[in-house]
Enzyme design. Structure first.
Site, PDB file in Angstrom:
ATOM      1  N   SER A  16       0.800  -1.225   0.000  1.00  0.00           N
ATOM      2  CA  SER A  16       0.000   0.000   0.000  1.00  0.00           C
ATOM      3  C   SER A  16       0.837   1.282   0.000  1.00  0.00           C
ATOM      4  O   SER A  16       0.508   2.225  -0.729  1.00  0.00           O
ATOM      5  CB  SER A  16      -0.978  -0.004   1.173  1.00  0.00           C
ATOM      6  OG  SER A  16      -1.974  -0.989   0.979  1.00  0.00           O
ATOM      7  N   LYS A  63     -10.391  -4.918  10.725  1.00  0.00           N
ATOM      8  CA  LYS A  63     -11.450  -4.259   9.968  1.00  0.00           C
ATOM      9  C   LYS A  63     -12.757  -4.128  10.759  1.00  0.00           C
ATOM     10  O   LYS A  63     -13.464  -3.121  10.651  1.00  0.00           O
ATOM     11  CB  LYS A  63     -11.700  -5.006   8.661  1.00  0.00           C
ATOM     12  CG  LYS A  63     -10.517  -4.962   7.705  1.00  0.00           C
ATOM     13  CD  LYS A  63     -10.790  -5.725   6.426  1.00  0.00           C
ATOM     14  CE  LYS A  63      -9.542  -5.741   5.539  1.00  0.00           C
ATOM     15  NZ  LYS A  63      -9.774  -6.428   4.258  1.00  0.00           N
ATOM     16  N   ASP A  99     -13.240  -3.039  -0.285  1.00  0.00           N
ATOM     17  CA  ASP A  99     -12.889  -4.425  -0.630  1.00  0.00           C
ATOM     18  C   ASP A  99     -13.889  -5.053  -1.591  1.00  0.00           C
ATOM     19  O   ASP A  99     -13.517  -5.765  -2.525  1.00  0.00           O
ATOM     20  CB  ASP A  99     -12.835  -5.301   0.632  1.00  0.00           C
ATOM     21  CG  ASP A  99     -11.568  -5.095   1.440  1.00  0.00           C
ATOM     22  OD1 ASP A  99     -10.554  -4.656   0.857  1.00  0.00           O
ATOM     23  OD2 ASP A  99     -11.589  -5.364   2.649  1.00  0.00           O
ATOM     24  N   GLY A 122     -13.958 -13.366   8.633  1.00  0.00           N
ATOM     25  CA  GLY A 122     -13.622 -12.039   9.131  1.00  0.00           C
ATOM     26  C   GLY A 122     -14.227 -10.935   8.283  1.00  0.00           C
ATOM     27  O   GLY A 122     -15.173 -11.148   7.511  1.00  0.00           O
TER      28      GLY A 122
END
Length: 263
Positions: A16, A63, A99, A122
């Site tokens: 990233s 998250k 996402d 998750g």
């Protein structure tokens, strides 16, 4: 200079910073993007403000914790209760999830998909389950234990723990677990995975930048596959668009970010 980061544990592998910093450089924006390893997800908001950040991405395993700490959550993140992108607006922490759209864009090259098995339960699994179902794809979720399956059951998604799962045929198997990220583990028991891979048409591992044990098994069976690189790029473009408060065209951001994959 505006500062952005990615929160996660582990996070040293993350591409990233390279992606976002290349956008800032290309567009002439005075900003930098760093990595922040965060062991305790409940401290995310505190660390965010102590670093005077303007925005952040969130990766495993934080998250869902990020969702809980936002002042406001927008878009699909409200449904999946998981946030991977944070921005500041008037001193308030706003959460999004890029996402889902990133993944749908990434799997278009596989052609029509009618059914998918998601490994893991998750925040990423939540995002992908919602995204896939929005496209009319039949979704099943498989997790090590029952502990995190309540969300999926409440949403009417077929979901199982290892102990009560019977392998079936699926067009696609998607690994959203961290198995293989910093170890040599498979996301499900070897015998179960072997049976699943004999009955699927394609596979995706959301982990990128390395050949996981899961992908090695997929390759041995000569199945079409992808790692998480395409999803990473797509979700990153959308996140950067939000970081920059929608002031720059998405195609400019994507062009600059795609260049970072050549390094």
């Amino acid at each position: 200079m505006n500062v952005f980061t990615i929160f996660g544990d582990p996070v040293s592998h993350s591409r990233s910073p390279l992606m976002h910093n290349n956008v800032f450089k290309t567009l002439g924006i005075k900003a930098c993007y760093t990595r922040t390893r965060l062991e305790d997800g409940s401290k995310l908001r505190e660390v965010f403000f102590s670093k005077a950040l303007q925005g952040a991405n969130v990766t495993v395993p934080h998250k869902e914790s990020a969702y809980e700490q936002c002042d406001e959550v927008r878009g699909i993140a409200q449904t999946i209760k998981a946030v991977n992108t944070l921005v500041i607006e008037n001193g308030r922490l706003i959460g999004y999830n890029t996402d889902a759209d990133g993944f749908i864009h990434a799997i278009e090259s596989f052609g029509p998909i009618r059914s998918a098995l998601i490994l893991g339960a998750g925040g990423t699994a939540r995002a992908l389950s919602v995204a896939l179902r929005s496209k009319g794809i039949d979704v099943t979720v498989l997790n090590r234990s029952e502990g995190r399956l309540e969300y999926f059951k409440n949403e009417g998604i077929a979901s199982y723990a290892w102990e009560n799962f019977t392998p079936d045929a699926y067009d696609m198997i998607i690994n959203t677990t961290s198995a293989g990220l910093s170890d040599n583990e498979l996301p499900v028991p070897a015998a179960m995975l072997k049976e699943l891979l004999t009955r699927t048409k394609a596979a995706v591992d959301v982990i990128y930048g390395k050949e996981t044990p899961f992908l090695r098994e997929v390759k041995e069976r000569c199945l079409p596959y992808k790692d998480g690189s395409d999803m990473l790029l797509s979700q990153g473009v959308l996140a950067n668009y939000l970081f920059l408060h929608r002031r720059y065209p998405i195609d400019q951001i994507e062009s600059a970010m795609r260049q970072s994959f050549l390094y």
